[in-house]
Write a protein that holds these residues in place. Structure first.
Motif, PDB file in Angstrom:
ATOM      1  N   LEU B 108       0.822  -1.210   0.000  1.00 28.11           N
ATOM      2  CA  LEU B 108       0.000   0.000   0.000  1.00 28.11           C
ATOM      3  C   LEU B 108       0.859   1.264   0.000  1.00 28.11           C
ATOM      4  O   LEU B 108       0.517   2.264  -0.627  1.00 28.11           O
ATOM      5  CB  LEU B 108      -0.907   0.009   1.236  1.00 28.11           C
ATOM      6  N   ALA B 109       1.980   1.218   0.725  1.00 29.67           N
ATOM      7  CA  ALA B 109       2.759   2.446   0.947  1.00 29.67           C
ATOM      8  C   ALA B 109       3.610   2.839  -0.261  1.00 29.67           C
ATOM      9  O   ALA B 109       3.765   4.028  -0.540  1.00 29.67           O
ATOM     10  CB  ALA B 109       3.651   2.290   2.179  1.00 29.67           C
ATOM     11  N   VAL B 110       4.153   1.848  -0.967  1.00 29.15           N
ATOM     12  CA  VAL B 110       5.056   2.202  -2.064  1.00 29.15           C
ATOM     13  C   VAL B 110       4.337   2.976  -3.176  1.00 29.15           C
ATOM     14  O   VAL B 110       4.801   4.054  -3.568  1.00 29.15           O
ATOM     15  CB  VAL B 110       5.795   0.953  -2.597  1.00 29.15           C
ATOM     16  N   PRO B 111       3.187   2.474  -3.671  1.00 30.52           N
ATOM     17  CA  PRO B 111       2.482   3.283  -4.673  1.00 30.52           C
ATOM     18  C   PRO B 111       2.073   4.650  -4.125  1.00 30.52           C
ATOM     19  O   PRO B 111       2.196   5.664  -4.819  1.00 30.52           O
ATOM     20  CB  PRO B 111       1.235   2.452  -4.994  1.00 30.52           C
ATOM     21  N   ALA B 112       1.630   4.679  -2.871  1.00 26.15           N
ATOM     22  CA  ALA B 112       1.210   5.955  -2.279  1.00 26.15           C
ATOM     23  C   ALA B 112       2.388   6.924  -2.221  1.00 26.15           C
ATOM     24  O   ALA B 112       2.259   8.096  -2.581  1.00 26.15           O
ATOM     25  CB  ALA B 112       0.637   5.729  -0.881  1.00 26.15           C
ATOM     26  N   ALA B 113       3.541   6.418  -1.788  1.00 26.99           N
ATOM     27  CA  ALA B 113       4.719   7.281  -1.701  1.00 26.99           C
ATOM     28  C   ALA B 113       5.125   7.771  -3.092  1.00 26.99           C
ATOM     29  O   ALA B 113       5.552   8.916  -3.253  1.00 26.99           O
ATOM     30  CB  ALA B 113       5.882   6.527  -1.050  1.00 26.99           C
ATOM     31  N   TYR B 114       4.944   6.901  -4.092  1.00 29.71           N
ATOM     32  CA  TYR B 114       5.220   7.307  -5.479  1.00 29.71           C
ATOM     33  C   TYR B 114       4.324   8.479  -5.853  1.00 29.71           C
ATOM     34  O   TYR B 114       4.789   9.484  -6.396  1.00 29.71           O
ATOM     35  CB  TYR B 114       4.976   6.114  -6.408  1.00 29.71           C
ATOM     36  N   ALA B 115       3.046   8.375  -5.509  1.00 33.10           N
ATOM     37  CA  ALA B 115       2.083   9.432  -5.844  1.00 33.10           C
ATOM     38  C   ALA B 115       2.302  10.687  -5.009  1.00 33.10           C
ATOM     39  O   ALA B 115       1.722  11.735  -5.292  1.00 33.10           O
ATOM     40  CB  ALA B 115       0.656   8.926  -5.643  1.00 33.10           C
ATOM     41  N   LEU B 116       3.124  10.591  -3.979  1.00 34.87           N
ATOM     42  CA  LEU B 116       3.363  11.756  -3.132  1.00 34.87           C
ATOM     43  C   LEU B 116       4.738  12.367  -3.349  1.00 34.87           C
ATOM     44  O   LEU B 116       5.070  13.385  -2.768  1.00 34.87           O
ATOM     45  CB  LEU B 116       3.218  11.365  -1.651  1.00 34.87           C
ATOM     46  N   SER B 117       5.559  11.721  -4.184  1.00 37.30           N
ATOM     47  CA  SER B 117       6.888  12.290  -4.351  1.00 37.30           C
ATOM     48  C   SER B 117       7.282  12.435  -5.819  1.00 37.30           C
ATOM     49  O   SER B 117       7.587  13.523  -6.273  1.00 37.30           O
ATOM     50  CB  SER B 117       7.921  11.448  -3.603  1.00 37.30           C
ATOM     51  N   ILE B 118       7.239  11.329  -6.564  1.00 39.73           N
ATOM     52  CA  ILE B 118       7.789  11.395  -7.908  1.00 39.73           C
ATOM     53  C   ILE B 118       6.874  12.153  -8.859  1.00 39.73           C
ATOM     54  O   ILE B 118       7.317  13.035  -9.597  1.00 39.73           O
ATOM     55  CB  ILE B 118       8.127   9.978  -8.398  1.00 39.73           C
ATOM     56  N   LYS B 119       5.599  11.797  -8.830  1.00 38.17           N
ATOM     57  CA  LYS B 119       4.628  12.617  -9.581  1.00 38.17           C
ATOM     58  C   LYS B 119       3.571  13.070  -8.587  1.00 38.17           C
ATOM     59  O   LYS B 119       2.478  12.505  -8.524  1.00 38.17           O
ATOM     60  CB  LYS B 119       3.990  11.762 -10.678  1.00 38.17           C
ATOM     61  N   PRO B 120       3.888  14.066  -7.792  1.00 32.05           N
ATOM     62  CA  PRO B 120       3.014  14.362  -6.665  1.00 32.05           C
ATOM     63  C   PRO B 120       1.616  14.825  -7.096  1.00 32.05           C
ATOM     64  O   PRO B 120       1.478  15.603  -8.044  1.00 32.05           O
ATOM     65  CB  PRO B 120       3.758  15.460  -5.911  1.00 32.05           C
ATOM     66  N   VAL B 121       0.624  14.300  -6.402  1.00 32.10           N
ATOM     67  CA  VAL B 121      -0.737  14.779  -6.589  1.00 32.10           C
ATOM     68  C   VAL B 121      -0.814  16.188  -6.030  1.00 32.10           C
ATOM     69  O   VAL B 121       0.044  16.602  -5.256  1.00 32.10           O
ATOM     70  CB  VAL B 121      -1.759  13.898  -5.845  1.00 32.10           C
ATOM     71  N   GLU B 122      -1.843  16.938  -6.419  1.00 28.50           N
ATOM     72  CA  GLU B 122      -1.968  18.285  -5.867  1.00 28.50           C
ATOM     73  C   GLU B 122      -2.304  18.155  -4.372  1.00 28.50           C
ATOM     74  O   GLU B 122      -2.873  17.160  -3.947  1.00 28.50           O
ATOM     75  CB  GLU B 122      -3.017  19.120  -6.630  1.00 28.50           C
ATOM     76  N   LYS B 123      -1.900  19.126  -3.605  1.00 26.44           N
ATOM     77  CA  LYS B 123      -2.072  19.127  -2.145  1.00 26.44           C
ATOM     78  C   LYS B 123      -1.448  17.903  -1.492  1.00 26.44           C
ATOM     79  O   LYS B 123      -1.980  17.353  -0.523  1.00 26.44           O
ATOM     80  CB  LYS B 123      -3.564  19.188  -1.788  1.00 26.44           C
ATOM     81  N   TRP B 124      -0.310  17.477  -2.012  1.00 24.79           N
ATOM     82  CA  TRP B 124       0.282  16.257  -1.454  1.00 24.79           C
ATOM     83  C   TRP B 124       0.750  16.431  -0.020  1.00 24.79           C
ATOM     84  O   TRP B 124       0.739  15.485   0.760  1.00 24.79           O
ATOM     85  CB  TRP B 124       1.413  15.753  -2.338  1.00 24.79           C
ATOM     86  N   THR B 125       1.132  17.673   0.351  1.00 22.10           N
ATOM     87  CA  THR B 125       1.558  17.862   1.750  1.00 22.10           C
ATOM     88  C   THR B 125       0.390  17.627   2.705  1.00 22.10           C
ATOM     89  O   THR B 125       0.559  17.061   3.782  1.00 22.10           O
ATOM     90  CB  THR B 125       2.134  19.270   1.995  1.00 22.10           C
TER      91      THR B 125
END
Lengths: 320, 295
Positions: B108-125
């Motif tokens: 669960l965490a690896v894809p989520a971390a990908y979506a939060l760092s490499i191609k960050p979603v908006e409002k990722w913080t």
């Protein structure tokens, strides 16, 4: 022509297509995030909603017929109950002393281990062991092998020292019943100091060497260098240690459950243990839930401060 | 970093590099007095662990003496007794709960971390802080509803219940850690790979994976440690079938009275996996424990 045929409310085609295509890329980006997000919301947030609902009921499972809605009266109980007030106080004393003492000791150890000396690697490995021992095992170890009045290591060593100096026997101190809170605090400090040491050591090693060297060349004393250069540099690492330590130590359950069972009386009953007692010994579900809600509110207050600290660390990283 | 490097003249960069190298090998030496203090403190902290291990190799009669007898004859009897008295199912439950939840956390965490760092979603913080905020909620406040739900679902005393709870407990930490590791994948290389027409899988395998692997190992280690050591949910939600090692430890005291040497053997045995893993990955531990905020 187009202006006449097109319905007034629809947006002109090119921007709308652009919007849907960015919409698709947005969703493509979101998809990997969703499983984790949904899982976290379901498993961590729903129980708290349930806690809030349960907190408005008079509900004791020993009296199944009497379950009914009582509004906020459980909260009146929580705020007036003597045991809970003691538990709040104990939680604050326990958490604050463990965190403060382990940060101070951790800082001292980190300063030492930042320098070179014979066997530094080995010393570091031995030092982190207390943090790696299973908390329940550590609690049992302290309770039985160290604090035990008859054959614990503490009294045993005292006894050996007394005999060494010619006295007949050392004192037989029942550490846990004589000093219940310090007994719990010491065992937790022992567990958490290595954690603080590791974080602060990482902070010290991230310190730019040239600044220290310049200070040394300018003839600054070791103390002055520490106060004016090292300490300000370490500030955010200390904050992080305090923050993470607080999050974990506030929730201490293993040590209280094992070493003192909250006693004697309620001298070492902290909030998690008190809630556990209300739930599984008194079976007062409503009261336990209300206490849980109050704990969460308290945690939110701490968290607001905490998040600010982390946000500053975070900003530094992203602005790199 | 890159901006600084670009601004610095080559000469500056060179001296900086030199100095850093010098710092690494040549940190100031500790004076003999302070070396003594450092070792004294170290041994004081290690003494309870040493005592635990030492006592575990003694007979009961040698364990409960006053003054202590550290040099009593060594025996493996306590460990033999433990295994003959069925510590094995508890260790297996612990292993199962910890390993399965670690695998689930990573999935669960690896894809989520990908979506939060490499191609960050908006409002990722904001998403990051949401994950972190769940760690601030004391687990005890969730115990009652979790207990009721699990009871209604007939899932009390089931290892899978622990797997789900441990996954929820570790997921936020794992997301934070993995994000900090993935954030270190150089953006320039990612862009270059994309311009060259490399597909997502190629990019992940050839560019992201090599950088993220040590991070992945560290994250699994931390998740494993926290699950292996967890006590509150285990003791309250399991009874006989699914109990884990910490529950065994506590139960074995109350059921059989106090056998100090055997207790020490059990405590040593259940702590061993985490001790070994922790010693092996000391550097990773720091970063993991500080959620990736400290390097």
């Amino acid at each position: 022509m187009t202006t006449l045929t097109a319905p007034p409310k629809t947006a002109p085609p090119p921007p709308s297509r652009a919007r849907t295509s960015t919409g698709i890329t947005k969703w493509k980006r979101r998809i990997p995030l969703l499983p984790a997000l949904v899982f976290t919301i379901v498993v961590t947030q729903l129980p708290f909603v349930a806690t809030i609902v349960i907190s408005t009921f008079q509900w004791n499972i020993l009296k199944p017929g009497e379950k009914h809605f009582v509004g906020l009266s459980n909260f009146t109980f929580v705020f007036t109950d003597e045991r809970l007030r003691t538990a709040v106080l104990n939680t604050i004393v326990l958490t604050a002393s463990v965190v403060v003492i382990s940060v101070v000791l951790g800082l001292g150890l980190a300063m030492l281990l930042d320098r070179r000396f014979a066997g530094r690697g080995l010393a570091r490995t031995l030092l982190i062991a207390p943090f790696l021992v299973m908390p329940v095992a550590a609690a049992l170890l302290w309770k039985h092998a160290i604090y035990n009045p008859d054959y614990g290591l503490l009294n045993g060593t005292l006894n050996a020292v007394y005999r060494l100096f010619g006295a007949d026997n050392g004192p037989t101190i029942d550490w846990i019943s004589s000093y219940p809170m310090p007994a719990v605090v010491v065992s937790l400090v022992w567990q958490w100091t290595p954690f603080m040491m590791l974080i602060l050591l990482a902070g010290l090693q991230a310190q730019p060497g040239d600044v220290l060297e310049a200070a040394r060349m300018d003839g600054a004393s070791a103390l002055a260098t520490f106060r004016h250069i090292t300490l300000p540099h370490l500030r955010q690492y200390i904050e992080l240690g305090v923050l993470l330590g607080t999050i974990y130590v506030v929730q201490t359950f293993d040590a209280v459950y094992t070493i003192t069972q909250g006693g004697p009386g309620s001298q070492t009953t902290n909030l998690p243990y008190e809630i556990y007692l209300t739930m599984f010994r008194k079976y007062e579900y409503g009261e336990a839930a209300a206490a849980g809600v109050v704990v969460v509110l308290g945690a939110i207050v701490i968290a607001t401060f905490a998040l600010r600290t982390i946000a500053s660390l975070f900003r530094e990283e992203t602005s790199r | 970093m890159t901006a600084h490097a670009a601004l610095a003249t080559p000469g500056n960069r060179f001296t900086k590099l030199l100095r850093r190298k010098d710092d690494h090998g040549g940190a100031p030496k500790l004076s003999p007095l302070w070396t003594f203090v450092a070792w004294l403190a170290t041994l004081a902290f290690f003494a309870p662990v040493a005592w635990m291990v030492l006592t575990s190799f003694h007979q009961e009669a040698d364990a409960a003496t006053n003054p202590p007898t550290p040099f009593a004859p060594v025996t493996f009897d306590q460990y033999k007794l433990l295994f003959s008295r069925d510590i094995t199912p508890f260790l297996l439950n612990s292993a199962m709960a910890s390993i399965l939840s670690t695998v689930l956390v990573l999935a669960l965490a690896v894809p989520a971390a990908y979506a939060l760092s490499i191609k960050p979603v908006e409002k990722w913080t904001d998403v990051m802080f949401f994950f972190l905020s769940t760690k601030f909620l004391p687990a005890i406040a969730a115990l009652l509803p979790v207990y009721l739900i699990v009871k209604d679902a007939g899932m009390l005393d089931n290892v899978w219940t622990l797997v789900v709870l441990y996954t929820a407990m570790n997921l936020p930490i794992a997301v934070w850690m993995m994000r900090s590791f993935l954030a270190e994948v150089p953006k320039e290389i990612l862009e270059a790979a994309e311009v060259d027409g490399a597909g997502l899988l190629t990019v992940l395998w050839r560019v992201v994976a090599p950088v993220a692997m040590p991070g992945l190992a560290a994250t699994s280690l931390i998740c494993f440690i926290f699950s292996w050591n967890e006590f509150m949910f285990a003791v309250n939600l399991t009874a006989t079938q699914a109990s884990t090692a910490p529950v065994f430890l506590v139960g074995f005291i109350t059921n059989e009275g106090l056998f100090l040497a055997r207790l020490c053997a059990a405590a040593t045995l259940v702590s061993l996996p985490v001790l070994i893993a922790g010693f092996a990955a000391q550097d990773k531990l720091v970063r993991g424990l500080s959620l990736g905020a400290v390097k």
